[in-house]
Design a protein around this motif. Structure first.
Motif, mmCIF file in Angstrom:
data_model
loop_
_atom_site.group_PDB
_atom_site.id
_atom_site.type_symbol
_atom_site.label_atom_id
_atom_site.label_comp_id
_atom_site.label_asym_id
_atom_site.label_seq_id
_atom_site.Cartn_x
_atom_site.Cartn_y
_atom_site.Cartn_z
ATOM 1 N N ARG A 221 53.879 49.669 26.087
ATOM 2 C CA ARG A 221 52.806 50.587 26.462
ATOM 3 C C ARG A 221 51.787 49.886 27.353
ATOM 4 O O ARG A 221 51.395 50.422 28.406
ATOM 5 C CB ARG A 221 52.135 51.120 25.195
ATOM 6 N N TRP A 222 51.377 48.680 26.953
ATOM 7 C CA TRP A 222 50.274 48.022 27.643
ATOM 8 C C TRP A 222 50.707 47.242 28.878
ATOM 9 O O TRP A 222 50.028 47.264 29.897
ATOM 10 C CB TRP A 222 49.507 47.147 26.642
ATOM 11 N N VAL A 223 51.838 46.559 28.808
ATOM 12 C CA VAL A 223 52.355 45.905 30.009
ATOM 13 C C VAL A 223 52.864 46.957 30.987
ATOM 14 O O VAL A 223 52.691 46.831 32.205
ATOM 15 C CB VAL A 223 53.472 44.893 29.648
ATOM 16 N N GLY A 224 53.454 48.012 30.450
ATOM 17 C CA GLY A 224 53.927 49.095 31.298
ATOM 18 C C GLY A 224 52.808 49.751 32.094
ATOM 19 O O GLY A 224 53.012 50.155 33.243
ATOM 20 N N ALA A 225 51.619 49.846 31.485
ATOM 21 C CA ALA A 225 50.477 50.425 32.200
ATOM 22 C C ALA A 225 50.129 49.590 33.425
ATOM 23 O O ALA A 225 49.810 50.127 34.492
ATOM 24 C CB ALA A 225 49.270 50.520 31.260
ATOM 25 N N LEU A 226 50.218 48.274 33.304
ATOM 26 C CA LEU A 226 49.937 47.391 34.432
ATOM 27 C C LEU A 226 51.017 47.499 35.502
ATOM 28 O O LEU A 226 50.727 47.463 36.701
ATOM 29 C CB LEU A 226 49.837 45.937 33.945
ATOM 30 N N GLN A 227 52.260 47.637 35.071
ATOM 31 C CA GLN A 227 53.370 47.687 36.022
ATOM 32 C C GLN A 227 53.383 48.975 36.840
ATOM 33 O O GLN A 227 53.789 48.966 38.006
ATOM 34 C CB GLN A 227 54.698 47.544 35.272
ATOM 35 N N SER A 228 52.942 50.063 36.240
ATOM 36 C CA SER A 228 53.082 51.364 36.899
ATOM 37 C C SER A 228 51.821 51.818 37.625
ATOM 38 O O SER A 228 51.854 52.821 38.337
ATOM 39 C CB SER A 228 53.462 52.431 35.861
ATOM 40 N N THR A 229 50.724 51.095 37.477
ATOM 41 C CA THR A 229 49.468 51.577 38.032
ATOM 42 C C THR A 229 49.384 51.383 39.548
ATOM 43 O O THR A 229 49.983 50.464 40.114
ATOM 44 C CB THR A 229 48.270 50.864 37.367
ATOM 45 N N SER A 230 48.629 52.280 40.172
ATOM 46 C CA SER A 230 48.289 52.104 41.578
ATOM 47 C C SER A 230 46.856 51.605 41.741
ATOM 48 O O SER A 230 46.382 51.440 42.860
ATOM 49 C CB SER A 230 48.449 53.439 42.319
ATOM 50 N N VAL A 231 46.176 51.377 40.627
ATOM 51 C CA VAL A 231 44.813 50.856 40.641
ATOM 52 C C VAL A 231 44.834 49.417 41.156
ATOM 53 O O VAL A 231 45.706 48.629 40.756
ATOM 54 C CB VAL A 231 44.213 50.904 39.216
ATOM 55 N N PRO A 232 43.926 49.028 42.043
ATOM 56 C CA PRO A 232 43.854 47.624 42.463
ATOM 57 C C PRO A 232 43.721 46.696 41.258
ATOM 58 O O PRO A 232 42.862 46.901 40.400
ATOM 59 C CB PRO A 232 42.601 47.581 43.343
ATOM 60 N N LEU A 233 44.579 45.689 41.214
ATOM 61 C CA LEU A 233 44.692 44.819 40.051
ATOM 62 C C LEU A 233 44.534 43.362 40.465
ATOM 63 O O LEU A 233 45.096 42.934 41.478
ATOM 64 C CB LEU A 233 46.069 45.037 39.396
ATOM 65 N N HIS A 234 43.768 42.623 39.677
ATOM 66 C CA HIS A 234 43.518 41.216 39.997
ATOM 67 C C HIS A 234 43.481 40.407 38.704
ATOM 68 O O HIS A 234 43.145 40.927 37.635
ATOM 69 C CB HIS A 234 42.192 41.075 40.747
ATOM 70 N N LEU A 235 43.823 39.133 38.832
ATOM 71 C CA LEU A 235 43.734 38.196 37.710
ATOM 72 C C LEU A 235 42.914 36.985 38.132
ATOM 73 O O LEU A 235 43.171 36.392 39.185
ATOM 74 C CB LEU A 235 45.126 37.728 37.278
ATOM 75 N N ILE A 236 41.922 36.616 37.314
ATOM 76 C CA ILE A 236 41.214 35.345 37.476
ATOM 77 C C ILE A 236 41.649 34.458 36.321
ATOM 78 O O ILE A 236 41.514 34.842 35.159
ATOM 79 C CB ILE A 236 39.683 35.541 37.472
ATOM 80 N N TYR A 237 42.139 33.256 36.646
ATOM 81 C CA TYR A 237 42.825 32.450 35.636
ATOM 82 C C TYR A 237 42.313 31.027 35.617
ATOM 83 O O TYR A 237 42.256 30.353 36.654
ATOM 84 C CB TYR A 237 44.332 32.464 35.943
ATOM 85 N N GLY A 238 41.918 30.583 34.420
ATOM 86 C CA GLY A 238 41.607 29.183 34.192
ATOM 87 C C GLY A 238 42.865 28.474 33.720
ATOM 88 O O GLY A 238 43.354 28.737 32.609
ATOM 89 N N PRO A 239 43.450 27.582 34.515
ATOM 90 C CA PRO A 239 44.791 27.064 34.244
ATOM 91 C C PRO A 239 44.896 26.077 33.085
ATOM 92 O O PRO A 239 46.004 25.754 32.657
ATOM 93 C CB PRO A 239 45.183 26.390 35.566
ATOM 94 N N LEU A 240 43.765 25.594 32.568
ATOM 95 C CA LEU A 240 43.827 24.665 31.440
ATOM 96 C C LEU A 240 43.812 25.401 30.101
ATOM 97 O O LEU A 240 43.694 24.781 29.051
ATOM 98 C CB LEU A 240 42.645 23.682 31.517
#
Length: 292
Positions: A221-240
């Motif tokens: 349900r939740w990963v699928g929402a990210l995969q199917s959306t047309s909403v602009p999507l971004h990730l900010i990631y701290g790699p440590l």
């Protein structure tokens, strides 16, 4: 040997009893200021704390901030002023069970309830018919995913999402590595009630940690929402980040969500990037917002 353990027990019991009755520390001036600048609204007989700041006059954009576990809206304090210089309104809340919001117990905490609280807040503020930008972290990422699912399925009363920016959350259960204390509390067992009581309200209820199990149960349900959306999507990631470790997490993110843009911060930035590198985090977010 038996006498030694008996002596330890006799010494430990009164120390624990004293500890459990120590009053909580006073709020720092910064936290007092944060609380005094906020308000409360009622959701299903629970008092929910939030802040709603008016910002840039020339902008009509709204950003809603969703905090992580086990903290509160105060996680955004270091980028708050910067956000008010870009957005017309900056809104943050403490989820039920966190920060200055009510902490009912016993209570079955759920991501679904927290998402409904966000909807309730925006309804309270008269903003359900306006598009908002969601900026989330950790636990808040999952709440944002549920809000996105409701938006994509045109659920009545859902938040109208203009953009979504995630940061250092357990988006994929298979790459999420909870800390030992989280695992103990989540799964129960003999140590759970002891640690829950001794951890001075941060882990006052094992139910708060059920979101980890909910992520597994509702992954599609939740990963699928990210995969199917047309909403602009971004990730900010701290790699440590030890909870969502690099490169395992980032590789899967890019593989599953190739349409998303990504900002990777400096190598020494860990699980709380908005606190560890507020300038880098803010610049990454504003670059994303200004890109569409």
């Amino acid at each position: 040997m038996r006498e030694w353990w008996l002596q330890v027990g006799l010494l430990t019991v009164p120390l624990i009893a004293v500890y459990l009755h120590i009053p909580p520390p006073k709020l720092s001036p910064a936290l007092q200021s944060w609380r005094s600048s906020g308000s409360y609204f009622t959701f299903q007989n629970r008092n929910i704390f939030y802040r709603d700041a008016s910002g840039a006059v020339g902008s009509s954009d709204i950003v809603v901030l969703l905090h992580g576990f086990p903290t509160s809206s105060y996680d955004w304090c270091k980028i708050w002023e910067g956000l008010t210089q870009r957005f017309n309104r900056v809104i943050a809340l403490d989820f039920v069970g966190f920060g200055f919001s009510d902490k009912p117990r016993p209570h079955q905490y759920s991501i679904f309830e927290q998402a409904s609280i966000v909807e309730g807040l925006l309804d309270h503020l008269g903003l359900l018919n306006q598009r908002v930008n969601l900026l989330s972290h950790d636990y808040g990422d999952t709440v944002a995913q549920e809000l996105l699912h409701r938006y994509e399925h045109n659920t009545t009363g859902s938040v109208l999402i203009n953009s979504l920016c995630l940061s250092n959350g357990g988006i994929f259960p298979e790459t999420h590595h909870p800390r030992l204390i989280q695992t103990i509390l989540k799964d129960g067992g003999l140590l759970s009630p002891i640690i829950t009581r001794l951890s001075n309200y941060f882990f006052f209820a094992r139910g708060l940690l059920q979101y980890i199990n909910q992520r597994r149960k509702h992954r599609d349900r939740w990963v699928g929402a990210l995969q199917s959306t047309s909403v602009p999507l971004h990730l900010i990631y701290g790699p440590l980040d030890p909870v969502n470790p690099h490169p395992e997490f980032l590789q899967l993110y890019k593989q599953v969500l190739p349409m998303s843009t990504v900002s990777v911060l400096d190598d020494h930035i860990s699980h709380y990037p908005q606190l560890e590198d507020p300038l880098g985090f803010l610049n990454s977010y504003l670059n994303f917002i200004n890109s569409f």
